[in-house]
Design an enzyme around this catalytic site. Structure first.
Site, short mmCIF file in Angstrom:
data_model
loop_
_atom_site.label_atom_id
_atom_site.label_comp_id
_atom_site.label_asym_id
_atom_site.label_seq_id
_atom_site.Cartn_x
_atom_site.Cartn_y
_atom_site.Cartn_z
N ASP A 232 -14.44 -26.25 -6.72
CA ASP A 232 -13.51 -25.33 -7.65
C ASP A 232 -12.19 -25.48 -7.46
O ASP A 232 -11.50 -25.55 -8.51
CB ASP A 232 -14.15 -24.07 -7.21
CG ASP A 232 -14.25 -23.26 -8.60
OD1 ASP A 232 -14.26 -23.75 -9.80
OD2 ASP A 232 -14.30 -22.02 -8.21
N ASP A 279 -19.87 -18.98 -11.35
CA ASP A 279 -19.17 -17.90 -10.38
C ASP A 279 -20.05 -16.79 -10.23
O ASP A 279 -19.88 -15.87 -9.50
CB ASP A 279 -17.85 -17.47 -10.96
CG ASP A 279 -17.04 -18.63 -11.30
OD1 ASP A 279 -17.18 -19.43 -10.43
OD2 ASP A 279 -16.13 -18.50 -12.13
#
Length: 389
Positions: A232, A279
Protein backbone atom coordinates in the site's frame (compact mmCIF):
# COMPACT_ATOMS: atom_id res chain seq x y z
CA UNK A 1 -29.85 -12.37 20.84
CA UNK A 2 -26.80 -10.17 20.25
CA UNK A 3 -28.30 -6.67 20.27
CA UNK A 4 -25.09 -5.16 18.85
CA UNK A 5 -25.24 -7.52 15.87
CA UNK A 6 -28.86 -6.59 15.20
CA UNK A 7 -28.02 -2.90 15.59
CA UNK A 8 -25.07 -3.25 13.19
CA UNK A 9 -27.22 -4.87 10.51
CA UNK A 10 -29.90 -2.20 10.92
CA UNK A 11 -27.32 0.60 10.90
CA UNK A 12 -25.80 -0.63 7.62
CA UNK A 13 -29.20 -0.42 5.94
CA UNK A 14 -30.13 2.94 7.50
CA UNK A 15 -26.79 4.53 6.60
CA UNK A 16 -27.09 3.28 3.02
CA UNK A 17 -30.69 4.47 2.65
CA UNK A 18 -30.41 7.66 4.69
CA UNK A 19 -27.26 8.95 2.98
CA UNK A 20 -29.28 9.48 -0.19
CA UNK A 21 -31.48 12.10 1.50
CA UNK A 22 -29.57 13.40 4.55
CA UNK A 23 -26.00 14.67 4.42
CA UNK A 24 -24.14 12.66 7.06
CA UNK A 25 -20.74 14.05 8.13
CA UNK A 26 -18.24 12.21 5.96
CA UNK A 27 -15.82 10.97 8.66
CA UNK A 28 -18.63 9.86 10.99
CA UNK A 29 -20.42 8.14 8.10
CA UNK A 30 -17.29 6.25 7.04
CA UNK A 31 -16.23 5.15 10.53
CA UNK A 32 -19.71 4.02 11.57
CA UNK A 33 -20.50 2.15 8.36
CA UNK A 34 -17.16 0.34 8.26
CA UNK A 35 -17.39 -0.58 11.96
CA UNK A 36 -20.88 -2.04 11.45
CA UNK A 37 -19.76 -4.00 8.37
CA UNK A 38 -16.83 -5.48 10.29
CA UNK A 39 -18.90 -6.32 13.37
CA UNK A 40 -21.62 -8.06 11.36
CA UNK A 41 -19.43 -9.97 8.90
CA UNK A 42 -17.00 -11.19 11.58
CA UNK A 43 -19.85 -12.60 13.67
CA UNK A 44 -21.40 -14.34 10.67
CA UNK A 45 -17.98 -15.88 9.97
CA UNK A 46 -18.48 -18.00 13.12
CA UNK A 47 -20.27 -20.46 10.82
CA UNK A 48 -16.80 -21.42 9.53
CA UNK A 49 -16.13 -23.10 12.90
CA UNK A 50 -18.96 -25.55 12.23
CA UNK A 51 -17.78 -26.23 8.68
CA UNK A 52 -14.20 -26.73 9.86
CA UNK A 53 -15.39 -29.18 12.53
CA UNK A 54 -17.29 -31.16 9.91
CA UNK A 55 -14.20 -31.20 7.68
CA UNK A 56 -12.24 -32.67 10.61
CA UNK A 57 -14.73 -35.52 10.70
CA UNK A 58 -16.74 -34.43 13.74
CA UNK A 59 -20.41 -35.40 13.83
CA UNK A 60 -23.17 -32.80 14.13
CA UNK A 61 -25.58 -34.24 16.74
CA UNK A 62 -28.32 -31.81 15.69
CA UNK A 63 -28.67 -33.42 12.24
CA UNK A 64 -30.41 -36.60 11.11
CA UNK A 65 -28.47 -39.59 9.75
CA UNK A 66 -29.43 -38.63 6.19
CA UNK A 67 -28.16 -35.08 6.69
CA UNK A 68 -24.94 -36.37 8.24
CA UNK A 69 -24.23 -38.41 5.09
CA UNK A 70 -24.01 -35.23 3.02
CA UNK A 71 -20.32 -34.45 2.31
CA UNK A 72 -19.06 -31.60 4.53
CA UNK A 73 -18.49 -28.22 2.86
CA UNK A 74 -14.95 -27.41 1.81
CA UNK A 75 -13.50 -24.73 4.07
CA UNK A 76 -10.97 -22.53 2.25
CA UNK A 77 -7.99 -21.22 4.21
CA UNK A 78 -5.04 -19.13 3.10
CA UNK A 79 -1.65 -20.85 2.96
CA UNK A 80 1.64 -19.28 4.05
CA UNK A 81 3.00 -19.25 0.49
CA UNK A 82 -0.22 -17.62 -0.75
CA UNK A 83 0.08 -14.88 1.87
CA UNK A 84 3.68 -14.22 0.81
CA UNK A 85 2.74 -14.08 -2.88
CA UNK A 86 -0.38 -11.96 -2.39
CA UNK A 87 1.37 -8.53 -2.55
CA UNK A 88 3.20 -9.63 -5.73
CA UNK A 89 0.03 -10.88 -7.41
CA UNK A 90 -1.83 -7.79 -6.23
CA UNK A 91 0.89 -5.54 -7.63
CA UNK A 92 0.79 -7.29 -10.99
CA UNK A 93 -3.01 -6.98 -11.17
CA UNK A 94 -2.93 -3.34 -10.12
CA UNK A 95 -0.24 -2.41 -12.63
CA UNK A 96 -2.07 -4.37 -15.32
CA UNK A 97 -5.21 -2.29 -14.74
CA UNK A 98 -3.09 0.88 -14.74
CA UNK A 99 -1.60 -0.06 -18.14
CA UNK A 100 -5.06 -0.92 -19.49
CA UNK A 101 -6.35 2.53 -18.60
CA UNK A 102 -3.20 4.18 -19.95
CA UNK A 103 -2.97 2.42 -23.32
CA UNK A 104 -6.53 1.35 -24.14
CA UNK A 105 -9.83 3.13 -24.39
CA UNK A 106 -11.00 3.87 -20.85
CA UNK A 107 -14.69 3.33 -21.66
CA UNK A 108 -14.01 -0.07 -23.24
CA UNK A 109 -11.99 -1.23 -20.22
CA UNK A 110 -14.73 -0.08 -17.86
CA UNK A 111 -17.37 -1.80 -20.00
CA UNK A 112 -15.59 -5.16 -19.72
CA UNK A 113 -15.04 -4.76 -16.00
CA UNK A 114 -18.64 -3.61 -15.49
CA UNK A 115 -19.97 -6.83 -17.03
CA UNK A 116 -17.72 -8.82 -14.71
CA UNK A 117 -18.73 -6.88 -11.60
CA UNK A 118 -22.42 -7.07 -12.51
CA UNK A 119 -22.19 -10.88 -12.70
CA UNK A 120 -20.30 -11.45 -9.46
CA UNK A 121 -22.30 -8.66 -7.81
CA UNK A 122 -25.48 -10.56 -8.64
CA UNK A 123 -24.09 -13.56 -6.75
CA UNK A 124 -23.01 -11.47 -3.76
CA UNK A 125 -26.37 -9.69 -3.44
CA UNK A 126 -28.22 -13.02 -3.80
CA UNK A 127 -26.12 -14.59 -1.03
CA UNK A 128 -26.76 -11.57 1.21
CA UNK A 129 -30.48 -11.18 0.52
CA UNK A 130 -31.53 -14.84 0.65
CA UNK A 131 -30.85 -15.40 4.40
CA UNK A 132 -32.77 -12.20 5.17
CA UNK A 133 -35.83 -13.39 3.24
CA UNK A 134 -35.54 -16.84 4.86
CA UNK A 135 -36.00 -15.22 8.27
CA UNK A 136 -39.58 -14.40 7.24
CA UNK A 137 -40.30 -18.14 7.17
CA UNK A 138 -43.45 -19.53 5.59
CA UNK A 139 -43.27 -20.57 1.92
CA UNK A 140 -40.07 -18.60 1.43
CA UNK A 141 -38.27 -21.23 3.50
CA UNK A 142 -40.52 -24.29 3.22
CA UNK A 143 -40.74 -24.46 -0.59
CA UNK A 144 -37.56 -26.23 -1.73
CA UNK A 145 -36.27 -27.57 -5.01
CA UNK A 146 -33.83 -30.46 -4.77
CA UNK A 147 -32.53 -32.38 -7.75
CA UNK A 148 -29.47 -34.37 -8.76
CA UNK A 149 -28.37 -34.08 -12.38
CA UNK A 150 -25.81 -36.33 -14.05
CA UNK A 151 -24.20 -35.22 -17.31
CA UNK A 152 -22.14 -37.69 -19.29
CA UNK A 153 -19.13 -36.31 -21.16
CA UNK A 154 -16.38 -37.69 -23.38
CA UNK A 155 -13.65 -35.29 -22.32
CA UNK A 156 -10.32 -36.71 -21.09
CA UNK A 157 -10.31 -37.20 -17.32
CA UNK A 158 -7.41 -34.75 -16.93
CA UNK A 159 -9.57 -32.01 -18.50
CA UNK A 160 -13.18 -32.79 -17.62
CA UNK A 161 -12.72 -35.06 -14.63
CA UNK A 162 -14.70 -38.24 -14.11
CA UNK A 163 -17.84 -38.86 -16.11
CA UNK A 164 -20.64 -38.21 -15.43
CA UNK A 165 -20.60 -34.74 -13.93
CA UNK A 166 -22.83 -34.70 -10.87
CA UNK A 167 -24.73 -31.48 -10.17
CA UNK A 168 -26.76 -31.06 -7.01
CA UNK A 169 -29.47 -28.40 -7.20
CA UNK A 170 -30.80 -27.31 -3.82
CA UNK A 171 -32.54 -23.97 -3.36
CA UNK A 172 -35.58 -22.43 -1.72
CA UNK A 173 -38.18 -19.91 -2.84
CA UNK A 174 -36.18 -17.26 -0.97
CA UNK A 175 -33.13 -18.13 -3.11
CA UNK A 176 -35.15 -17.80 -6.33
CA UNK A 177 -36.65 -14.43 -5.37
CA UNK A 178 -33.24 -13.19 -4.23
CA UNK A 179 -31.57 -14.25 -7.47
CA UNK A 180 -34.23 -12.69 -9.71
CA UNK A 181 -34.16 -9.44 -7.69
CA UNK A 182 -30.35 -9.38 -7.77
CA UNK A 183 -30.27 -9.99 -11.53
CA UNK A 184 -32.67 -7.08 -12.13
CA UNK A 185 -30.64 -4.89 -9.77
CA UNK A 186 -27.39 -5.83 -11.56
CA UNK A 187 -28.92 -4.92 -14.91
CA UNK A 188 -29.89 -1.43 -13.69
CA UNK A 189 -26.47 -0.99 -12.06
CA UNK A 190 -24.84 -1.82 -15.40
CA UNK A 191 -27.02 0.82 -17.08
CA UNK A 192 -26.89 3.61 -14.48
CA UNK A 193 -23.69 3.15 -12.42
CA UNK A 194 -25.28 5.17 -9.61
CA UNK A 195 -23.18 5.56 -6.46
CA UNK A 196 -26.00 4.20 -4.28
CA UNK A 197 -26.12 0.99 -6.33
CA UNK A 198 -22.32 0.81 -6.26
CA UNK A 199 -22.47 0.82 -2.46
CA UNK A 200 -24.92 -2.10 -2.40
CA UNK A 201 -22.42 -4.22 -4.30
CA UNK A 202 -19.49 -2.95 -2.23
CA UNK A 203 -21.20 -3.68 1.09
CA UNK A 204 -22.28 -7.17 -0.05
CA UNK A 205 -18.75 -7.97 -1.28
CA UNK A 206 -17.37 -7.02 2.15
CA UNK A 207 -19.99 -8.94 4.13
CA UNK A 208 -19.77 -12.18 2.17
CA UNK A 209 -16.00 -12.03 1.63
CA UNK A 210 -15.16 -11.68 5.33
CA UNK A 211 -17.83 -14.21 6.30
CA UNK A 212 -16.58 -16.99 4.01
CA UNK A 213 -12.77 -16.73 4.09
CA UNK A 214 -10.25 -17.89 6.70
CA UNK A 215 -6.66 -16.78 7.08
CA UNK A 216 -5.83 -20.09 8.77
CA UNK A 217 -3.51 -18.87 11.51
CA UNK A 218 -2.44 -15.66 13.24
CA UNK A 219 1.02 -16.01 11.68
CA UNK A 220 -0.39 -16.20 8.15
CA UNK A 221 -2.60 -13.20 8.89
CA UNK A 222 0.42 -11.24 10.11
CA UNK A 223 2.43 -12.16 7.00
CA UNK A 224 -0.42 -11.03 4.74
CA UNK A 225 -0.95 -7.74 6.61
CA UNK A 226 2.75 -6.86 6.73
CA UNK A 227 3.15 -7.64 3.03
CA UNK A 228 0.18 -5.45 2.10
CA UNK A 229 1.46 -2.75 4.48
CA UNK A 230 4.48 -2.22 2.19
CA UNK A 231 2.37 -2.83 -0.93
CA UNK A 232 0.00 0.00 0.00
CA UNK A 233 2.79 2.43 0.90
CA UNK A 234 4.69 1.82 -2.34
CA UNK A 235 1.75 2.13 -4.72
CA UNK A 236 0.27 5.21 -3.00
CA UNK A 237 3.37 7.19 -2.06
CA UNK A 238 5.83 5.83 -4.63
CA UNK A 239 3.67 6.08 -7.75
CA UNK A 240 0.39 7.45 -9.06
CA UNK A 241 -0.79 3.94 -9.95
CA UNK A 242 -3.15 3.27 -7.01
CA UNK A 243 -4.85 6.67 -7.16
CA UNK A 244 -5.15 6.55 -10.97
CA UNK A 245 -6.80 3.11 -10.96
CA UNK A 246 -9.13 4.00 -8.07
CA UNK A 247 -10.34 7.12 -9.89
CA UNK A 248 -10.50 5.57 -13.36
CA UNK A 249 -12.13 2.24 -12.55
CA UNK A 250 -15.88 2.74 -12.59
CA UNK A 251 -16.81 -0.32 -10.57
CA UNK A 252 -17.75 -1.43 -7.03
CA UNK A 253 -14.19 -1.83 -5.77
CA UNK A 254 -14.86 1.00 -3.32
CA UNK A 255 -17.59 2.41 -1.10
CA UNK A 256 -18.56 5.99 -1.93
CA UNK A 257 -19.48 8.65 0.64
CA UNK A 258 -21.27 11.86 -0.40
CA UNK A 259 -19.59 15.12 0.63
CA UNK A 260 -22.61 17.08 -0.59
CA UNK A 261 -26.08 16.23 -1.87
CA UNK A 262 -26.20 19.22 -4.24
CA UNK A 263 -25.01 18.31 -7.76
CA UNK A 264 -22.21 20.34 -9.28
CA UNK A 265 -23.61 22.93 -11.71
CA UNK A 266 -21.12 21.99 -14.44
CA UNK A 267 -20.91 18.19 -14.15
CA UNK A 268 -24.35 17.48 -12.68
CA UNK A 269 -22.71 15.08 -10.19
CA UNK A 270 -22.34 15.26 -6.43
CA UNK A 271 -18.94 15.32 -4.72
CA UNK A 272 -17.96 11.88 -3.43
CA UNK A 273 -15.11 10.46 -1.35
CA UNK A 274 -14.11 6.82 -1.49
CA UNK A 275 -12.71 3.99 0.59
CA UNK A 276 -11.29 0.94 -1.19
CA UNK A 277 -12.84 -2.41 -0.29
CA UNK A 278 -9.38 -3.80 0.44
CA UNK A 279 -9.07 -1.45 3.42
CA UNK A 280 -12.15 -3.14 4.90
CA UNK A 281 -11.86 -6.75 3.74
CA UNK A 282 -8.17 -7.44 4.42
CA UNK A 283 -8.25 -6.28 8.07
CA UNK A 284 -11.71 -7.88 8.26
CA UNK A 285 -10.23 -11.32 7.53
CA UNK A 286 -7.86 -10.78 10.46
CA UNK A 287 -10.57 -9.57 12.86
CA UNK A 288 -12.81 -12.52 11.95
CA UNK A 289 -9.96 -14.94 12.74
CA UNK A 290 -9.52 -13.29 16.14
CA UNK A 291 -13.24 -13.57 16.88
CA UNK A 292 -13.15 -17.30 16.11
CA UNK A 293 -10.07 -17.57 18.36
CA UNK A 294 -12.11 -15.92 21.13
CA UNK A 295 -14.87 -18.48 20.53
CA UNK A 296 -12.27 -21.28 20.68
CA UNK A 297 -10.90 -19.97 23.98
CA UNK A 298 -14.41 -19.73 25.42
CA UNK A 299 -15.17 -23.32 24.29
CA UNK A 300 -18.22 -22.16 22.33
CA UNK A 301 -19.84 -25.32 20.84
CA UNK A 302 -19.50 -25.89 17.12
CA UNK A 303 -22.98 -27.38 16.78
CA UNK A 304 -25.22 -25.63 16.17
CA UNK A 305 -23.54 -22.40 15.16
CA UNK A 306 -25.08 -19.44 16.97
CA UNK A 307 -23.81 -16.10 15.69
CA UNK A 308 -25.64 -14.43 18.57
CA UNK A 309 -23.82 -16.48 21.22
CA UNK A 310 -22.49 -14.46 24.13
CA UNK A 311 -18.86 -15.09 25.11
CA UNK A 312 -15.76 -13.01 26.02
CA UNK A 313 -14.22 -11.38 22.94
CA UNK A 314 -11.04 -9.63 24.15
CA UNK A 315 -9.02 -10.18 20.98
CA UNK A 316 -11.79 -9.19 18.60
CA UNK A 317 -12.75 -6.08 20.57
CA UNK A 318 -9.14 -4.92 20.96
CA UNK A 319 -8.45 -5.33 17.24
CA UNK A 320 -11.75 -3.67 16.31
CA UNK A 321 -10.92 -0.65 18.47
CA UNK A 322 -7.44 -0.69 16.95
CA UNK A 323 -8.98 -0.65 13.47
CA UNK A 324 -11.25 2.30 14.35
CA UNK A 325 -8.26 4.18 15.78
CA UNK A 326 -6.18 3.40 12.68
CA UNK A 327 -8.93 4.47 10.28
CA UNK A 328 -9.55 7.63 12.31
CA UNK A 329 -5.85 8.44 12.10
CA UNK A 330 -5.95 7.88 8.33
CA UNK A 331 -8.85 10.33 8.00
CA UNK A 332 -7.11 12.93 10.18
CA UNK A 333 -3.83 12.80 8.23
CA UNK A 334 -5.65 12.81 4.88
CA UNK A 335 -7.73 15.87 5.77
CA UNK A 336 -4.82 17.63 7.47
CA UNK A 337 -2.41 17.30 4.54
CA UNK A 338 -5.08 17.14 1.79
CA UNK A 339 -3.42 14.11 0.21
CA UNK A 340 -4.42 10.48 -0.38
CA UNK A 341 -3.17 8.12 2.33
CA UNK A 342 -2.46 4.37 2.26
CA UNK A 343 -4.95 3.27 4.93
CA UNK A 344 -3.05 0.03 5.64
CA UNK A 345 -0.10 2.16 6.78
CA UNK A 346 -2.15 2.92 9.89
CA UNK A 347 -4.50 -0.09 10.03
CA UNK A 348 -1.87 -2.84 10.01
CA UNK A 349 0.13 -1.63 13.05
CA UNK A 350 -3.14 -0.85 14.87
CA UNK A 351 -4.67 -4.31 14.32
CA UNK A 352 -1.48 -6.33 14.83
CA UNK A 353 -0.32 -4.22 17.77
CA UNK A 354 -3.63 -4.27 19.65
CA UNK A 355 -4.13 -8.03 19.26
CA UNK A 356 -0.55 -8.94 20.19
CA UNK A 357 -0.62 -6.59 23.19
CA UNK A 358 -3.82 -8.27 24.35
CA UNK A 359 -2.11 -11.66 24.11
CA UNK A 360 0.88 -10.38 26.11
CA UNK A 361 -1.32 -8.92 28.85
CA UNK A 362 -3.37 -12.13 29.08
CA UNK A 363 -0.31 -14.37 28.88
CA UNK A 364 -1.69 -16.18 25.83
CA UNK A 365 0.89 -15.41 23.15
CA UNK A 366 1.75 -19.09 22.70
CA UNK A 367 -1.91 -20.10 22.46
CA UNK A 368 -2.69 -17.36 19.94
CA UNK A 369 0.24 -18.29 17.69
CA UNK A 370 -0.64 -22.00 17.94
CA UNK A 371 -4.31 -21.53 16.99
CA UNK A 372 -4.93 -22.96 13.53
CA UNK A 373 -7.86 -23.45 11.16
CA UNK A 374 -5.77 -25.27 8.56
CA UNK A 375 -7.84 -28.45 8.63
CA UNK A 376 -6.90 -29.61 5.16
CA UNK A 377 -3.32 -30.33 6.15
CA UNK A 378 -4.50 -32.46 9.04
CA UNK A 379 -6.78 -34.45 6.74
CA UNK A 380 -3.94 -35.08 4.29
CA UNK A 381 -1.88 -36.95 6.90
CA UNK A 382 -1.50 -40.68 6.49
CA UNK A 383 -2.91 -43.04 9.16
CA UNK A 384 0.66 -43.75 10.38
CA UNK A 385 1.37 -40.04 10.79
CA UNK A 386 -1.87 -39.56 12.69
CA UNK A 387 -0.88 -42.41 15.07
CA UNK A 388 2.46 -40.69 15.74
CA UNK A 389 0.60 -37.46 16.61
Amino acid sequence: MNSLLVASNLSIFLLWAGSQFVLIPYVFHLLLLVTCILYSSCHYSLVLREEQALSRGEIDPTKTKEEQEVPPPVSETLKTEDAMQFPIIGSASLFGLYCAFKFFDKDTVNLILSIYFALIGCGAVTATLSPVLSLLGGPLKSIEVKKEIKINHKLPAMIGGDSPWELNIDFTLADIISFVSSAIFSYFYFQKKHWVMNNVFGICFCLKGIERFSLGTYKIGAILLVGLFFYDIFWVFGTDVMVTVAKSLDGPIKILFPRTLVPNAETGKIELSLLGLGDIVIPGFFLALLLRFDAHNASVPYFPTNVHASFPKPYFHSALFGYIFGMGTTMFVMIKFEAAQPALLYLVPACLGSSFLTAVVRGEVKNMLAYSEEIEEENEKSPDEKKKD
